[in-house]
Design a protein around this motif. Structure first.
Motif, PDB file in Angstrom:
ATOM      1  N   TYR A   5     -29.159 -46.612  13.034  1.00 25.34           N
ATOM      2  CA  TYR A   5     -28.118 -45.590  13.082  1.00 25.34           C
ATOM      3  C   TYR A   5     -27.298 -45.684  11.794  1.00 25.34           C
ATOM      4  N   GLN A  18     -23.267 -44.688  10.526  1.00 22.44           N
ATOM      5  CA  GLN A  18     -21.948 -44.329  11.030  1.00 22.44           C
ATOM      6  C   GLN A  18     -21.084 -43.847   9.884  1.00 22.44           C
ATOM      7  N   GLY A  51     -15.646 -39.668  11.247  1.00 21.41           N
ATOM      8  CA  GLY A  51     -15.617 -38.349  11.856  1.00 21.41           C
ATOM      9  C   GLY A  51     -16.968 -37.838  12.335  1.00 21.41           C
ATOM     10  N   MET A  52     -18.016 -38.629  12.125  1.00 22.11           N
ATOM     11  CA  MET A  52     -19.359 -38.180  12.527  1.00 22.11           C
ATOM     12  C   MET A  52     -19.953 -39.052  13.619  1.00 22.11           C
ATOM     13  N   GLY A  53     -19.340 -40.161  13.924  1.00 19.88           N
ATOM     14  CA  GLY A  53     -19.903 -41.042  14.937  1.00 19.88           C
ATOM     15  C   GLY A  53     -21.164 -41.717  14.448  1.00 19.88           C
ATOM     16  N   LEU A  54     -21.982 -42.150  15.389  1.00 18.04           N
ATOM     17  CA  LEU A  54     -23.263 -42.778  15.049  1.00 18.04           C
ATOM     18  C   LEU A  54     -24.367 -41.740  15.166  1.00 18.04           C
ATOM     19  N   LEU A  69     -28.560 -41.150  14.775  1.00 21.77           N
ATOM     20  CA  LEU A  69     -29.835 -41.862  14.785  1.00 21.77           C
ATOM     21  C   LEU A  69     -30.676 -41.440  13.597  1.00 21.77           C
ATOM     22  N   VAL A  90     -22.104 -46.784   6.785  1.00 19.87           N
ATOM     23  CA  VAL A  90     -22.328 -48.074   7.430  1.00 19.87           C
ATOM     24  C   VAL A  90     -23.573 -47.918   8.298  1.00 19.87           C
ATOM     25  N   PHE A 117     -26.245 -49.361  11.064  1.00 20.83           N
ATOM     26  CA  PHE A 117     -26.389 -50.283  12.183  1.00 20.83           C
ATOM     27  C   PHE A 117     -27.826 -50.308  12.671  1.00 20.83           C
ATOM     28  N   ASN A 147     -24.258 -56.340  13.126  1.00 21.87           N
ATOM     29  CA  ASN A 147     -22.883 -56.190  12.646  1.00 21.87           C
ATOM     30  C   ASN A 147     -22.735 -55.144  11.555  1.00 21.87           C
ATOM     31  N   GLY A 148     -23.825 -54.510  11.173  1.00 23.29           N
ATOM     32  CA  GLY A 148     -23.726 -53.408  10.232  1.00 23.29           C
ATOM     33  C   GLY A 148     -23.895 -53.820   8.776  1.00 23.29           C
ATOM     34  N   THR A 149     -24.337 -52.860   7.982  1.00 20.26           N
ATOM     35  CA  THR A 149     -24.427 -53.007   6.518  1.00 20.26           C
ATOM     36  C   THR A 149     -23.619 -51.874   5.911  1.00 20.26           C
ATOM     37  N   ARG A 150     -22.637 -52.242   5.103  1.00 18.89           N
ATOM     38  CA  ARG A 150     -21.848 -51.210   4.423  1.00 18.89           C
ATOM     39  C   ARG A 150     -22.485 -50.932   3.075  1.00 18.89           C
TER      40      ARG A 150
END
Lengths: 114, 115
Positions: free
Chosen positions: A35, A37, A40-43, A45, A88, A90, A107-110
């Motif tokens: 996903y 993120q 304002g757009m959420g997650l 897919l 970001v 996920f 935990n995500g990748t920025r």
């Protein structure tokens, strides 16, 4: 238990560069997901893999490719990064792609593309 | 295609009070599943509660409960006795009752709990 591990945690790319985001899970899950993120757009897919050997496009697949390397690993590749891919990212996994298998997220990748 | 709409970008509540987060969805499916996920500042995503569409009884998990209105395609989350640790972004999500599908998320609601 490590759960879902994503690497790297942060990355800065220049427009046109390529990179691969790595994801591994140690829960013996069958299904894995990517996903993105955005504020304002959420997650949203990007791609998912319901089981080893299969991959399917999600809502926003353009500009990305994925590889389900084995049951544990599901990588996301940006062949030619664009500023619109600043986000970001996920990775998630679940035992199966059914409702009673909750997602476990990394935990995500920025990622920043300049 | 399924869509999930969260109409409240931000909400705030005082400790110990009750707050309700709204979620509506659009689908032509009859069987499906709905979820609320919480994302605290740590960015970790945590499952809060889930509801099967074929069940009329609303799901509850401790201080969290849902108001599921299938005909109205509404799935709101009620948090009772709010705590500072409830401060997070909350995502409503939808999944079809079909093998090989994935969760579709709404845009999220940022909840701030203050003392």
């Amino acid at each position: 238990n490590a759960g879902v591990t994503q690497t790297p945690k942060f990355q800065v790319l220049k427009t046109g560069q390529s990179m691969t985001l790595q994801c591994a899970q140690d829960m013996n899950h069958n299904s894995m997901y990517w996903y993105r993120q955005d504020p304002g757009m959420g997650l949203r897919l990007i791609y998912y893999s319901a089981s080893e050997g299969t991959t399917d496009k999600g809502e926003v697949p353009n500009g990305y490719n994925v590889s389900r390397l084995n049951k544990r690993e599901f990588s996301l590749r940006l062949e030619s990064a664009a500023p619109s891919q600043t986000s970001v990212y996920f990775c998630a996994s679940s035992e199966t792609s059914s409702y009673n298998s909750p997602l476990h997220f990394g935990n995500g990748t920025r990622l920043t593309v300049t | 295609a399924q869509t999930v709409t969260q109409s409240q970008p931000e909400m705030s509540v005082q400790e110990a009070e009750t707050v309700t987060l709204s979620c509506t969805y659009d689908t032509s499916e009859n069987n499906y599943y709905l979820f609320w996920y919480k994302q605290p500042p740590s960015r970790q995503m945590i499952l809060v509660i889930r509801q099967e569409a074929y069940k009329q009884q609303n799901a509850t998990e401790n201080r969290f409960s849902v108001n599921f209105q299938k005909a109205a395609k509404s799935f709101s989350l009620k948090i009772s006795d709010s705590q500072l640790g409830d401060t997070a972004m909350y995502f409503c999500a939808f999944m079809k009752d079909q093998a090989g599908t994935a969760l579709i998320f709404g845009k999220g609601t940022t909840l701030s709990v203050s003392s």
